[in-house]
Design an enzyme around this catalytic site. Structure first.
Site, PDB file in Angstrom:
ATOM      1  NE  ARG A 183      12.295  12.911  16.553  1.00  0.00           N
ATOM      2  CZ  ARG A 183      13.325  12.072  16.397  1.00  0.00           C
ATOM      3  NH1 ARG A 183      14.496  12.535  16.026  1.00  0.00           N
ATOM      4  NH2 ARG A 183      13.184  10.791  16.612  1.00  0.00           N
ATOM      5  CB  ILE A 217      14.441  12.036  12.273  1.00  0.00           C
ATOM      6  CG1 ILE A 217      14.651  10.723  11.521  1.00  0.00           C
ATOM      7  CG2 ILE A 217      13.419  12.921  11.583  1.00  0.00           C
ATOM      8  CD1 ILE A 217      13.452   9.804  11.501  1.00  0.00           C
ATOM      9  CG  HIS A 247      21.562   8.753   2.513  1.00  0.00           C
ATOM     10  ND1 HIS A 247      21.045   8.391   3.743  1.00  0.00           N
ATOM     11  CD2 HIS A 247      21.030   7.903   1.609  1.00  0.00           C
ATOM     12  CE1 HIS A 247      20.224   7.368   3.575  1.00  0.00           C
ATOM     13  NE2 HIS A 247      20.194   7.052   2.289  1.00  0.00           N
TER      14      HIS A 247
HETATM   15  C1  GAR Z   1      28.241   6.931   6.729  1.00  0.00           C
HETATM   16  O1  GAR Z   1      28.218   5.815   5.882  1.00  0.00           O
HETATM   17  C2  GAR Z   1      27.125   7.885   6.370  1.00  0.00           C
HETATM   18  O2  GAR Z   1      26.846   7.915   5.005  1.00  0.00           O
HETATM   19  C3  GAR Z   1      25.978   7.296   7.142  1.00  0.00           C
HETATM   20  O3  GAR Z   1      26.532   6.926   8.376  1.00  0.00           O
HETATM   21  C4  GAR Z   1      27.883   6.525   8.161  1.00  0.00           C
HETATM   22  C5  GAR Z   1      28.764   7.203   9.187  1.00  0.00           C
HETATM   23  O4  GAR Z   1      30.075   6.738   9.092  1.00  0.00           O
HETATM   24  N1  GAR Z   1      24.923   8.234   7.294  1.00  0.00           N
HETATM   25  C6  GAR Z   1      23.640   7.914   7.218  1.00  0.00           C
HETATM   26  O5  GAR Z   1      23.238   6.782   7.027  1.00  0.00           O
HETATM   27  C7  GAR Z   1      22.686   9.081   7.398  1.00  0.00           C
HETATM   28  N2  GAR Z   1      21.393   8.739   6.909  1.00  0.00           N
HETATM   29  P1  GAR Z   1      31.257   7.458   9.857  1.00  0.00           P
HETATM   30  O6  GAR Z   1      30.777   7.655  11.297  1.00  0.00           O
HETATM   31  O7  GAR Z   1      32.384   6.475   9.785  1.00  0.00           O
HETATM   32  O8  GAR Z   1      31.524   8.751   9.178  1.00  0.00           O
END
Ligand code: GAR
Length: 212
Positions: free
Chosen positions: A63, A90, A107
């Site tokens: 990482r 992360i 989030h």
């Molecule tokens: C979104 O719902 C975002 O909130 C989540 O991933 C998705 C990406 O959607 N992020 C997390 O869970 C980060 N912890 P997208 O690729 O369609 O924008």
């Protein structure tokens, strides 16, 4: 025009919204970075003539070395803002500390509730009345940086994890361009691990947009 780098891992629907609202929020997307070559968001960038790069974590032994390469790539664009839009990794404190106050994340929960994964199922299981999404500044601790804004909705009796995910996603698409606009207009800062908007400290939940 100030510029941003957007980090993705998947579909990139938030990226799409940030592309479509560029004239409104006023920030140029100079580079999209994905850790996955198959992320659909890369196609979205290409369709709009936006530079993109794949930096696969599989090409790095750990990482720390991956994040060093990632930090270098981000810095090569000299971005005003780094936007995590579904970047499912992360980040090391060493990387995050280089972009404090200039890196934001979206989030799918009302943080501090439900950091991590499966947020929709967890909100349903807990019998919560409300659910939603949060944009926050990124600090080394996962999903724990100061909130900037939240959009919230009322959970319906008919909701399941899938419907809730879709409804929250719609809210994300409203919320993220708004926060980017504040940043572009120099209205938004992080000071002493607190978010400030228009020269005032925000409440712990951030600015709340209530769609319930
Ligand atoms: C979104 O719902 C975002 O909130 C989540 O991933 C998705 C990406 O959607 N992020 C997390 O869970 C980060 N912890 P997208 O690729 O369609 O924008």
């Amino acid at each position: 025009m100030p510029n941003m780098v957007v980090l993705i891992s998947g579909s990139g629907s938030n990226l799409q919204r940030l592309i479509d609202t560029q004239d409104e929020h006023g920030m140029k997307i100079s580079l999209v970075i994905s850790n996955r070559a198959d992320a659909y968001g890369l196609q979205r960038a290409k369709q709009h003539g936006i530079n993109s790069k794949v930096l696969s974590h599989k090409d790095y032994s750990d990482r720390s070395t991956y994040d060093q390469a990632l930090a270098q790539l981000i810095k090569s664009e000299q971005p005003d803002l780094v936007v995590l839009a579904g970047f499912m990794r992360i980040l090391t404190p060493e990387l995050v500390n280089q972009f404090l106050g200039r890196m934001i994340n979206i989030h799918p929960s009302l943080l501090p509730k439900y950091p991590g994964l499966n947020t929709h199922a967890r909100a349903l299981e807990a019998g919560d009345e409300h659910h939603g999404c949060t944009v926050h500044f990124v600090i080394p601790k996962l999903d724990a940086g100061p909130n900037i804004a939240q959009a919230r909705l009322r959970i319906l009796a008919s909701d399941n994890a899938n419907s809730l995910q879709q409804r929250v996603h719609q809210l994300e698409h409203q919320l993220y361009p708004q926060v980017v606009a504040w940043f572009a207009q120099d209205k938004l800062q992080m000071n002493a691990e607190q978010s400030w908007l228009d020269g005032q400290p925000l409440k712990p939940q951030g600015r709340v947009f209530d769609y319930s």
